[in-house]
Design an enzyme around this catalytic site. Structure first.
Site, PDB file in Angstrom:
ATOM      1  N   TYR A  33       0.833  -1.202   0.000  1.00  0.00           N
ATOM      2  CA  TYR A  33       0.000   0.000   0.000  1.00  0.00           C
ATOM      3  C   TYR A  33       0.864   1.247   0.000  1.00  0.00           C
ATOM      4  O   TYR A  33       2.056   1.202   0.253  1.00  0.00           O
ATOM      5  CB  TYR A  33      -0.956   0.004   1.197  1.00  0.00           C
ATOM      6  N   ARG A  52       8.388   4.251  -4.434  1.00  0.00           N
ATOM      7  CA  ARG A  52       8.444   3.250  -3.354  1.00  0.00           C
ATOM      8  C   ARG A  52       7.441   2.125  -3.610  1.00  0.00           C
ATOM      9  O   ARG A  52       7.712   0.959  -3.322  1.00  0.00           O
ATOM     10  CB  ARG A  52       8.197   3.912  -2.000  1.00  0.00           C
ATOM     11  N   ARG A  99      -8.758 -19.023  -7.138  1.00  0.00           N
ATOM     12  CA  ARG A  99      -9.996 -19.793  -6.931  1.00  0.00           C
ATOM     13  C   ARG A  99     -10.016 -20.512  -5.582  1.00  0.00           C
ATOM     14  O   ARG A  99     -10.996 -21.123  -5.189  1.00  0.00           O
ATOM     15  CB  ARG A  99     -10.178 -20.792  -8.067  1.00  0.00           C
ATOM     16  N   LYS A 148       6.577  -1.885   1.970  1.00  0.00           N
ATOM     17  CA  LYS A 148       5.367  -1.280   2.553  1.00  0.00           C
ATOM     18  C   LYS A 148       4.195  -2.256   2.403  1.00  0.00           C
ATOM     19  O   LYS A 148       3.266  -2.049   1.616  1.00  0.00           O
ATOM     20  CB  LYS A 148       5.062   0.092   1.939  1.00  0.00           C
ATOM     21  N   GLU A 180      11.389   2.784  14.537  1.00  0.00           N
ATOM     22  CA  GLU A 180      10.559   3.865  13.981  1.00  0.00           C
ATOM     23  C   GLU A 180       9.225   3.877  14.706  1.00  0.00           C
ATOM     24  O   GLU A 180       9.006   3.089  15.624  1.00  0.00           O
ATOM     25  CB  GLU A 180      10.363   3.674  12.473  1.00  0.00           C
ATOM     26  N   LEU A 205      10.873   1.282   7.372  1.00  0.00           N
ATOM     27  CA  LEU A 205      10.336   1.720   6.082  1.00  0.00           C
ATOM     28  C   LEU A 205      11.108   2.974   5.646  1.00  0.00           C
ATOM     29  O   LEU A 205      11.282   3.889   6.462  1.00  0.00           O
ATOM     30  CB  LEU A 205       8.848   2.066   6.234  1.00  0.00           C
TER      31      LEU A 205
HETATM   32  N1  PDD Z   1       2.604   5.238   7.298  1.00  0.00           N
HETATM   33  N2  PDD Z   1       7.238   4.115   9.054  1.00  0.00           N
HETATM   34  C1  PDD Z   1       6.121   3.372   9.022  1.00  0.00           C
HETATM   35  C2  PDD Z   1       6.109   2.056   9.711  1.00  0.00           C
HETATM   36  C3  PDD Z   1       4.984   3.849   8.333  1.00  0.00           C
HETATM   37  O1  PDD Z   1       3.870   3.099   8.279  1.00  0.00           O
HETATM   38  C4  PDD Z   1       5.034   5.120   7.704  1.00  0.00           C
HETATM   39  C5  PDD Z   1       3.870   5.665   6.923  1.00  0.00           C
HETATM   40  C6  PDD Z   1       6.219   5.867   7.795  1.00  0.00           C
HETATM   41  C7  PDD Z   1       6.363   7.200   7.133  1.00  0.00           C
HETATM   42  O2  PDD Z   1       6.454   7.072   5.739  1.00  0.00           O
HETATM   43  P1  PDD Z   1       6.000   8.246   4.754  1.00  0.00           P
HETATM   44  O3  PDD Z   1       6.741   9.466   5.212  1.00  0.00           O
HETATM   45  O4  PDD Z   1       6.458   7.794   3.418  1.00  0.00           O
HETATM   46  O5  PDD Z   1       4.526   8.387   4.907  1.00  0.00           O
HETATM   47  C8  PDD Z   1       7.302   5.322   8.465  1.00  0.00           C
HETATM   48  C9  PDD Z   1       1.447   5.637   6.543  1.00  0.00           C
HETATM   49  C10 PDD Z   1       1.225   7.111   6.529  1.00  0.00           C
HETATM   50  C11 PDD Z   1       0.258   4.851   7.049  1.00  0.00           C
HETATM   51  O6  PDD Z   1       0.434   3.665   7.281  1.00  0.00           O
HETATM   52  O7  PDD Z   1      -0.833   5.398   7.177  1.00  0.00           O
END
Ligand code: PDD
Length: 285
Positions: A33, A52, A99, A148, A180, A205
């Protein structure tokens, strides 16, 4: 008005937007996603999100269901159909519906592509002014966090724990160091004004907002170190903040109930937020 969603080639009312119970996104979390922000009806840093997306899909050997150009056209059409001014566009690609329920990749199955929008005033969100409290949780995720993937159960549990504690985010800890946030990248500003955030690897990520903020900070001669940090270091820092598409730059004012810096959003965090918003508006498409 029922919002409009996109499902495999059609724009449909959200309440009628459906995929099969055999969809591999549903059965196996076999999907990827992306979330892109929208300001004044325009997509923010979308090329970075689509790059990405392409990389994540490649890592799980799933083909792009449409060209990146076409995906952006669909995002834009969805924003227009929903008359979305500020918020986010969510998009998801899965390996489609076979299926039955075979683990190995099915042959000749069309990937699923869905999108929907959410309204949110990212600029004037109350937490943008007040900052948020953060709690810590063990990082129990798999080891390919650079992908992601829609497999977000560890983050769901982490963010639920944060919500129950009255906090806005959970910082995940592995081997005594912050990886993170549950859905954001984690930063601190040290007492000698060095911006620190964990280096990209399979352990986090690669945040698009993180990347843009680091570039903007370096362009302004701010010292940057991409390395892990501990909670002890964060608690002795001047400032801390989180970045993501749906927050931009968001001050972190406490960790596990202990204040970071003054316990208020710090001036550098506020400045980086302003700089990011300027960048976002200037490059929106
Ligand atoms: N989440 N780390 C994680 C685990 C994330 O799920 C996200 C983003 C980020 C930040 O990535 P970015 O700056 O590219 O949005 C870091 C999105 C916003 C979500 O799951 O809603």
């Amino acid at each position: 008005m029922d919002p409009i969603a996109y499902v495999n080639g059609s724009f449909v009312p959200l309440s009628e937007a459906k995929v099969s119970i055999l969809d591999r996104g549903f059965l196996f979390a076999d999907g990827i996603y992306e979330v892109s922000a929208v300001l004044d009806g325009k997509l923010i840093d979308n090329a970075s999100h689509l790059a990405r997306l392409q990389r994540s899909l490649g890592e799980i050997a799933l083909e792009l269901p449409e060209s990146l150009e076409r995906i952006e056209e669909i995002q834009k059409e969805l924003i227009a159909r929903n008359e979305l001014t500020n918020g986010t566009v969510y998009l998801e690609v899965t390996r489609g519906a076979d299926r039955g329920r075979d683990f190995a990749f099915p042959k000749g199955v069309r990937p699923t592509l869905i999108m929907f929008t959410s309204a949110k005033d990212i600029i004037n969100a109350p937490s943008a002014k007040t900052g948020v409290a953060v709690i810590t949780v063990p990082d129990i995720r798999w080891t390919r966090r650079d992908i992601k993937s829609v497999a977000l159960l560890a983050q769901v549990l982490a963010k639920q724990a944060a919500a129950e504690a009255g906090a806005g985010e959970a910082w995940m800890i592995e081997n005594g160091l912050v990886t993170e946030g549950g859905s954001s990248s984690a930063f601190i500003l040290t007492q000698d004004d060095v911006l620190v955030t964990r280096h990209n690897s399979n352990e986090i990520l690669p945040g698009c907002t993180r990347k843009a903020v680091l570039k903007l900070a370096e362009e302004r001669q701010l010292r940057v170190e991409e390395r892990p940090f501990s909670i002890a270091e964060a608690l002795s820092a001047k400032e801390a903040f989180a970045t993501s598409a749906s927050l931009f730059v968001q001050a972190v004012i406490s960790i596990d109930g202990k204040p970071v810096g003054t316990g208020n959003p710090g001036p550098m965090t506020q400045r980086l937020r302003e700089i990011y918003v300027e960048f976002a508006r200037a490059t929106a498409v």
